[in-house]
Design a protein around this motif. Structure first.
Motif, PDB file in Angstrom:
ATOM      1  N   PHE A  86      -8.100   4.863   2.720  1.00 50.50           N
ATOM      2  CA  PHE A  86      -7.398   4.038   3.657  1.00 50.50           C
ATOM      3  C   PHE A  86      -5.928   3.646   3.434  1.00 50.50           C
ATOM      4  CE2 PHE A  86      -6.505  -0.291   5.208  1.00 50.50           C
ATOM      5  CZ  PHE A  86      -6.988  -0.321   6.381  1.00 50.50           C
ATOM      6  N   PHE A  87      -6.163   3.303   1.919  1.00 48.64           N
ATOM      7  CA  PHE A  87      -4.528   3.169   1.547  1.00 48.64           C
ATOM      8  C   PHE A  87      -3.565   4.404   1.760  1.00 48.64           C
ATOM      9  CE2 PHE A  87      -5.324   0.018  -2.330  1.00 48.64           C
ATOM     10  CZ  PHE A  87      -5.442  -1.118  -1.167  1.00 48.64           C
ATOM     11  N   ALA A  88      -4.013   5.637   1.565  1.00 48.40           N
ATOM     12  CA  ALA A  88      -3.223   6.756   1.951  1.00 48.40           C
ATOM     13  C   ALA A  88      -2.564   6.705   3.296  1.00 48.40           C
ATOM     14  CB  ALA A  88      -3.796   8.086   1.565  1.00 48.40           C
ATOM     15  N   SER A  89      -3.274   5.987   4.294  1.00 47.86           N
ATOM     16  CA  SER A  89      -2.973   5.973   5.728  1.00 47.86           C
ATOM     17  C   SER A  89      -2.026   5.000   6.003  1.00 47.86           C
ATOM     18  CB  SER A  89      -4.247   5.851   6.647  1.00 47.86           C
ATOM     19  OG  SER A  89      -4.840   4.599   6.643  1.00 47.86           O
ATOM     20  N   GLN A  90      -1.633   3.988   5.147  1.00 46.62           N
ATOM     21  CA  GLN A  90      -0.972   2.868   5.505  1.00 46.62           C
ATOM     22  C   GLN A  90       0.561   2.699   4.949  1.00 46.62           C
ATOM     23  OE1 GLN A  90      -2.374   0.396   7.514  1.00 46.62           O
ATOM     24  NE2 GLN A  90      -3.985   1.912   7.544  1.00 46.62           N
ATOM     25  N   PRO A  91       1.408   2.549   5.859  1.00 46.92           N
ATOM     26  CA  PRO A  91       2.901   2.541   5.458  1.00 46.92           C
ATOM     27  C   PRO A  91       3.375   1.800   4.300  1.00 46.92           C
ATOM     28  CG  PRO A  91       2.451   1.531   7.482  1.00 46.92           C
ATOM     29  CD  PRO A  91       1.235   1.818   7.096  1.00 46.92           C
ATOM     30  N   ASP A  92       2.770   0.637   4.118  1.00 45.53           N
ATOM     31  CA  ASP A  92       3.112  -0.230   3.133  1.00 45.53           C
ATOM     32  C   ASP A  92       2.577  -0.045   1.805  1.00 45.53           C
ATOM     33  OD1 ASP A  92       0.627  -0.794   4.025  1.00 45.53           O
ATOM     34  OD2 ASP A  92       1.016  -3.145   3.722  1.00 45.53           O
ATOM     35  N   ILE A  93       1.912   0.842   1.537  1.00 43.82           N
ATOM     36  CA  ILE A  93       1.452   1.652   0.103  1.00 43.82           C
ATOM     37  C   ILE A  93       1.967   2.622  -0.280  1.00 43.82           C
ATOM     38  CG2 ILE A  93      -0.730   2.348  -1.010  1.00 43.82           C
ATOM     39  CD1 ILE A  93      -1.084  -0.303  -0.282  1.00 43.82           C
ATOM     40  N   ARG A  94       2.537   2.684  -1.381  1.00 42.53           N
ATOM     41  CA  ARG A  94       3.408   3.748  -2.118  1.00 42.53           C
ATOM     42  C   ARG A  94       3.090   3.902  -3.462  1.00 42.53           C
ATOM     43  NH1 ARG A  94       6.199  -0.433  -1.014  1.00 42.53           N
ATOM     44  NH2 ARG A  94       7.002  -0.901  -3.218  1.00 42.53           N
ATOM     45  N   PRO A  95       3.162   5.257  -3.914  1.00 43.67           N
ATOM     46  CA  PRO A  95       2.767   5.754  -5.383  1.00 43.67           C
ATOM     47  C   PRO A  95       3.494   4.872  -6.385  1.00 43.67           C
ATOM     48  CG  PRO A  95       3.376   7.371  -3.724  1.00 43.67           C
ATOM     49  CD  PRO A  95       3.876   6.419  -3.088  1.00 43.67           C
ATOM     50  N   GLY A  96       2.984   4.425  -7.286  1.00 46.33           N
ATOM     51  CA  GLY A  96       3.408   3.709  -8.543  1.00 46.33           C
ATOM     52  C   GLY A  96       3.400   2.153  -8.126  1.00 46.33           C
ATOM     53  N   MET A  97       2.857   1.641  -7.243  1.00 45.40           N
ATOM     54  CA  MET A  97       2.795   0.363  -7.059  1.00 45.40           C
ATOM     55  C   MET A  97       2.147  -0.283  -8.146  1.00 45.40           C
ATOM     56  SD  MET A  97       2.643  -0.204  -2.845  1.00 45.40           S
ATOM     57  CE  MET A  97       2.958  -2.049  -2.729  1.00 45.40           C
ATOM     58  N   SER A  98       2.445  -1.874  -8.552  1.00 49.50           N
ATOM     59  CA  SER A  98       1.787  -2.553  -9.488  1.00 49.50           C
ATOM     60  C   SER A  98       0.388  -2.770  -8.542  1.00 49.50           C
ATOM     61  CB  SER A  98       2.578  -3.571 -10.203  1.00 49.50           C
ATOM     62  OG  SER A  98       2.823  -4.443  -9.166  1.00 49.50           O
ATOM     63  N   ILE A  99      -0.580  -3.179  -9.493  1.00 52.99           N
ATOM     64  CA  ILE A  99      -1.932  -3.939  -8.860  1.00 52.99           C
ATOM     65  C   ILE A  99      -1.415  -5.180  -8.006  1.00 52.99           C
ATOM     66  CG2 ILE A  99      -3.993  -5.330  -9.489  1.00 52.99           C
ATOM     67  CD1 ILE A  99      -4.700  -3.041 -11.568  1.00 52.99           C
ATOM     68  N   GLN A 100      -0.414  -5.738  -8.788  1.00 53.84           N
ATOM     69  CA  GLN A 100       0.009  -6.991  -8.024  1.00 53.84           C
ATOM     70  C   GLN A 100       0.496  -6.791  -6.479  1.00 53.84           C
ATOM     71  OE1 GLN A 100       2.965  -9.547  -9.715  1.00 53.84           O
ATOM     72  NE2 GLN A 100       2.031 -11.574  -8.795  1.00 53.84           N
TER      73      GLN A 100
END
Length: 255
Positions: A86-100
């Motif tokens: 699901f995250f891979a399909s969403q535009p606001d999720i990027r590699p390297g994001m912090s958990i917060q």
């Protein structure tokens, strides 16, 4: 402690959907979960999830905590591989994001709503999900480096946090003035630990020296400059102006 039935269900769930490793770091045999996403996480990452607050991630031990039936149902409809897809399909999720950052996104809010809806036996659509209206509660690196804003500058800092040098300086002066007034009313016959007056703080000679010196203002100016220059890293921890908790009829991930 989780019941024998709950432990058996969670043990079975750990054999599918890549649940045998921590969703965040990949450590094997995770013993903790985030119920809101139906994912399995390790002890170290469970601490990070707890730091998000229960409105973003509700952590449970697979063995030590008592479980509600509704929580077990969320784990059944969740799964590490499902959230990853699901995250891979969403535009606001990027590699390297912090958990917060990651769990303060609309994508995370949508998935929280999805898990809750499916766990209640209802159908879910991303297009009609109320979480489409979710607004992140922190300033992300994407916001910081948005070309339409001052990149990491004072204007961006004030807009994001509600702080300004003048506002903080005024609050600082008000605070110390209150403390001076409080100290002036204290008895000089008693030690400070028993409610007596503090030496130096509120002393006329001390105040006179302070007024004739700009050291305090210089110190504050330097601190403010450091605050601004470190904005690009501090912004990951800063939140927007404090808000009163909103009454929710459903858990949509709102602050």
């Amino acid at each position: 402690m989780a019941s024998a039935e709950t432990r058996a269900i969670l043990k079975s769930l750990r054999t599918r959907d890549n649940n045998n490793v921590c969703f965040e770091c990949g450590s094997s045999n995770p013993q903790w979960v985030s119920v809101k996403y139906g994912i399995f996480i390790c002890l170290e990452c469970s601490g990070k999830h707890r730091g998000l607050g229960v409105h973003l991630s509700f952590v449970r031990s697979t063995t030590m905590d008592k479980w509600k039936d509704s929580e077990v149902e969320k784990m059944k409809v969740g799964g590490n591989s499902k959230l990853k897809a699901f995250f891979a399909s969403q535009p606001d999720i990027r590699p390297g994001m912090s958990i917060q950052e990651k769990y303060n996104t609309k994508a995370a809010a949508l998935y929280r709503d999805k898990i809750e809806t499916l766990s209640e036996g209802r159908s879910w659509s991303i297009d009609t999900s109320p979480a489409q209206n979710y607004k992140p509660s922190i300033v992300t690196t994407a916001d910081l480096f948005n070309p339409g804003k001052t990149q990491g500058g004072s204007a961006d800092l004030v807009e994001a946090t509600g702080f300004s040098k003048e506002k903080v300086s005024r609050s600082r002066r008000d605070f110390f003035n209150r403390k001076l007034d409080e100290n002036a009313s204290r008895s000089e016959e008693l030690p400070p630990s028993q409610g007596g007056k503090y030496g130096g703080f509120g002393n006329p000679e001390f105040e006179s020296k302070s007024k004739s010196s700009n050291s305090a203002d210089e110190f504050f100016d330097n601190a403010w400059s450091s605050f601004q220059s470190g904005w690009s890293s501090l912004q990951l921890e800063l939140k927007s102006l404090p808000q009163k908790p909103r009454k929710r009829h459903r858990n949509w991930g709102l602050i």
